[in-house]
Scaffold this motif. Sequence first.
Motif, PDB file in Angstrom:
ATOM      1  N   SER A  31       0.807  -1.008  -0.077  1.00  0.00           N
ATOM      2  CA  SER A  31       0.077   0.065  -0.074  1.00  0.00           C
ATOM      3  C   SER A  31       0.830   1.296   0.017  1.00  0.00           C
ATOM      4  O   SER A  31       0.677   2.053  -0.861  1.00  0.00           O
ATOM      5  CB  SER A  31      -1.194  -0.066   1.118  1.00  0.00           C
ATOM      6  OG  SER A  31      -1.996  -1.041   0.946  1.00  0.00           O
ATOM      7  N   LEU A  32       1.847   1.418   1.092  1.00  0.00           N
ATOM      8  CA  LEU A  32       2.713   2.693   0.960  1.00  0.00           C
ATOM      9  C   LEU A  32       4.028   2.119   1.883  1.00  0.00           C
ATOM     10  O   LEU A  32       4.317   3.037   2.886  1.00  0.00           O
ATOM     11  CB  LEU A  32       1.997   3.975   1.311  1.00  0.00           C
ATOM     12  CG  LEU A  32       2.914   5.175   1.108  1.00  0.00           C
ATOM     13  CD1 LEU A  32       3.131   5.350  -0.452  1.00  0.00           C
ATOM     14  CD2 LEU A  32       2.211   6.347   1.852  1.00  0.00           C
TER      15      LEU A  32
ATOM     16  N   GLY B  28       0.648  -8.090   5.715  1.00  0.00           N
ATOM     17  CA  GLY B  28      -0.425  -8.247   4.636  1.00  0.00           C
ATOM     18  C   GLY B  28      -1.687  -7.890   4.998  1.00  0.00           C
ATOM     19  O   GLY B  28      -1.858  -7.486   6.352  1.00  0.00           O
ATOM     20  N   HIS B  29      -2.855  -7.733   4.286  1.00  0.00           N
ATOM     21  CA  HIS B  29      -4.079  -7.334   4.442  1.00  0.00           C
ATOM     22  C   HIS B  29      -4.894  -8.252   5.349  1.00  0.00           C
ATOM     23  O   HIS B  29      -4.849  -9.491   5.030  1.00  0.00           O
ATOM     24  CB  HIS B  29      -4.611  -6.779   3.154  1.00  0.00           C
ATOM     25  CG  HIS B  29      -4.113  -5.853   2.553  1.00  0.00           C
ATOM     26  ND1 HIS B  29      -4.244  -4.588   2.958  1.00  0.00           N
ATOM     27  CD2 HIS B  29      -3.226  -5.666   1.550  1.00  0.00           C
ATOM     28  CE1 HIS B  29      -3.593  -3.689   1.851  1.00  0.00           C
ATOM     29  NE2 HIS B  29      -2.792  -4.294   1.323  1.00  0.00           N
ATOM     30  N   GLY B  30      -5.758  -7.997   5.774  1.00  0.00           N
ATOM     31  CA  GLY B  30      -6.807  -8.628   6.481  1.00  0.00           C
ATOM     32  C   GLY B  30      -6.700  -9.663   7.576  1.00  0.00           C
ATOM     33  O   GLY B  30      -6.936 -10.683   7.647  1.00  0.00           O
TER      34      GLY B  30
ATOM     35  N   PRO C  90       6.513  -5.546  -1.654  1.00  0.00           N
ATOM     36  CA  PRO C  90       5.547  -6.411  -1.397  1.00  0.00           C
ATOM     37  C   PRO C  90       5.377  -6.643   0.182  1.00  0.00           C
ATOM     38  O   PRO C  90       6.445  -6.880   0.991  1.00  0.00           O
ATOM     39  CB  PRO C  90       5.769  -7.694  -2.092  1.00  0.00           C
ATOM     40  CG  PRO C  90       7.230  -7.563  -2.541  1.00  0.00           C
ATOM     41  CD  PRO C  90       7.699  -6.296  -2.565  1.00  0.00           C
ATOM     42  N   PRO C  91       4.103  -7.228   0.705  1.00  0.00           N
ATOM     43  CA  PRO C  91       4.064  -7.777   1.928  1.00  0.00           C
ATOM     44  C   PRO C  91       5.139  -8.822   1.999  1.00  0.00           C
ATOM     45  O   PRO C  91       5.247  -9.774   1.201  1.00  0.00           O
ATOM     46  CB  PRO C  91       2.446  -8.066   1.769  1.00  0.00           C
ATOM     47  CG  PRO C  91       1.772  -7.415   0.729  1.00  0.00           C
ATOM     48  CD  PRO C  91       2.870  -7.156  -0.350  1.00  0.00           C
TER      49      PRO C  91
ATOM     50  N   SER D 139       2.338  -2.617  10.741  1.00  0.00           N
ATOM     51  CA  SER D 139       1.825  -2.785   9.478  1.00  0.00           C
ATOM     52  C   SER D 139       0.564  -1.817   9.102  1.00  0.00           C
ATOM     53  O   SER D 139      -0.168  -2.463   8.362  1.00  0.00           O
ATOM     54  CB  SER D 139       1.395  -4.258   9.474  1.00  0.00           C
ATOM     55  OG  SER D 139       2.530  -5.003   9.475  1.00  0.00           O
ATOM     56  N   ALA D 140       0.536  -0.652   9.715  1.00  0.00           N
ATOM     57  CA  ALA D 140      -0.504   0.600   9.062  1.00  0.00           C
ATOM     58  C   ALA D 140      -1.844  -0.035   9.612  1.00  0.00           C
ATOM     59  O   ALA D 140      -2.849   0.512   8.981  1.00  0.00           O
ATOM     60  CB  ALA D 140      -0.491   0.777   7.561  1.00  0.00           C
TER      61      ALA D 140
END
Length: 458
Positions: free
Chosen positions: A62-63, A69-71, A430-431, A292-293
């Motif tokens: 994302s930035l 990673g997401h979620g 990347p993550p 991780s934001a």
Amino acid sequence: MSLTATTATKSALQVSAERHLWMNFSHLGHFADGRTLPIMVKGAGCYVWDEHGKKYLDSLSSLFCVNIGHGRPEVTQAGADQGRELEYYPTWDAAHPPAIKLAEKIASLAPGDLNRVFFTSGGSESVDSALKLARQYHKMTGNERKTKIVARSSAYHGTTMGALALTGIPAVREPFEPFTPGGCHVPNSDVYRLPEGVSPASLAEAFKERIEFEGPDTVAAVIVEPVQTAGGCYMPATENYFERIREICDEYNVLMISDEVICSWGRIGEWFGCQRFGYLPDMITTAKGLTSAYAPMGAVIIRDKICDPFLEGDNSFLHGFTFAGHPVSAAIALANIEVFEKEDLLGNVRRNESVLRGMLESLRDLELVGDVRGTGYFQAIELVADKATKARFAPEVEAQVLKFFSEDLLDRGLIVRVDDRAGVVLQFAPPLIAGPEQFAELEAILRPSIAEAAARFL
């Protein structure tokens, strides 16, 4: 959805955003010409989805942020649980368990005697805090004239006025000048474009020359990124580049600040980037991957000797932020670090960084690919108009090339950083959960896009 969709096809969210949301670093006028704004609504693993259900490979975390990673429900749940217990209390005249535990955890992971943690809300605040701390430390130790900070050309250190004074990118600085005097610059470590007669070893010596030029009794600190972001992942110029800068700082009683807002928390395969390159700074600035934001948070990690003067009498670092050490953010950061440890994400980066790099190196057969650089999960490709001479695109062509990649890669379902701060650079972060499957997908998108750009612009 194409970025050139007509206004009639825009969703209610897109229309509302274009009317009311002032986005960061964005050309707001671009959306008046019919281009649409992507609205991201979901994330899982290495992917995000927009409101129309289109899937994107998030090869930028994302930035440079979403390292786990997401979620991740266990991380967001940690924040929710803390919010029910104590949603907020400042770390000014009291403390609370999440901030205490997180500071202790960070200190246990940081190298050497970097044992003190000063919390902030993000990266720019961390850099500003380190700048102010360096100045006050020198005043308290009898060196009142030590106020200047030496940074590198084209380096990006943040957007607050103090951090911006250190940033070496003229276009980013000029709208907000003048700054408080104190920021000065030396050449960066772009060995791909070394001027004639300049050796890689001289790039570390440039710090010594600058300190002597400014006057050693006026220089408070040097600030460097382990891998410089702006310009596209500039690596250390030589094997002992940072070791030599450390020696120079010690010689002149200058503090060394390692700006690791991006390079910490596994991005280059270690908890902190300075560990990857074997140097011990006096301060580390960090943010982004710390949570991780999943919540806003940053920090400055500080050596004991910098803290010592503040332990005497009524001395105080007269600085702070309302949300520094926020209990919900701290709980999320602790849960984030737990994911790192349980899943050995640093090991995953070290095991697979050669796969990522090998894939990017394989693109050198394309006409536009001039250089590939970086380390860990922080890599970049510099695109050029002529590989033999390393010539960049003419300004009017460069603008078209930047626009092409910004739109084409997104249309193909790929999120990257199209960096325009030193020519045309595609940047990848990347993550840390990514692996060969995602890198193959990344190549499948990059190769035809770069080939099409070559056909258009060469």
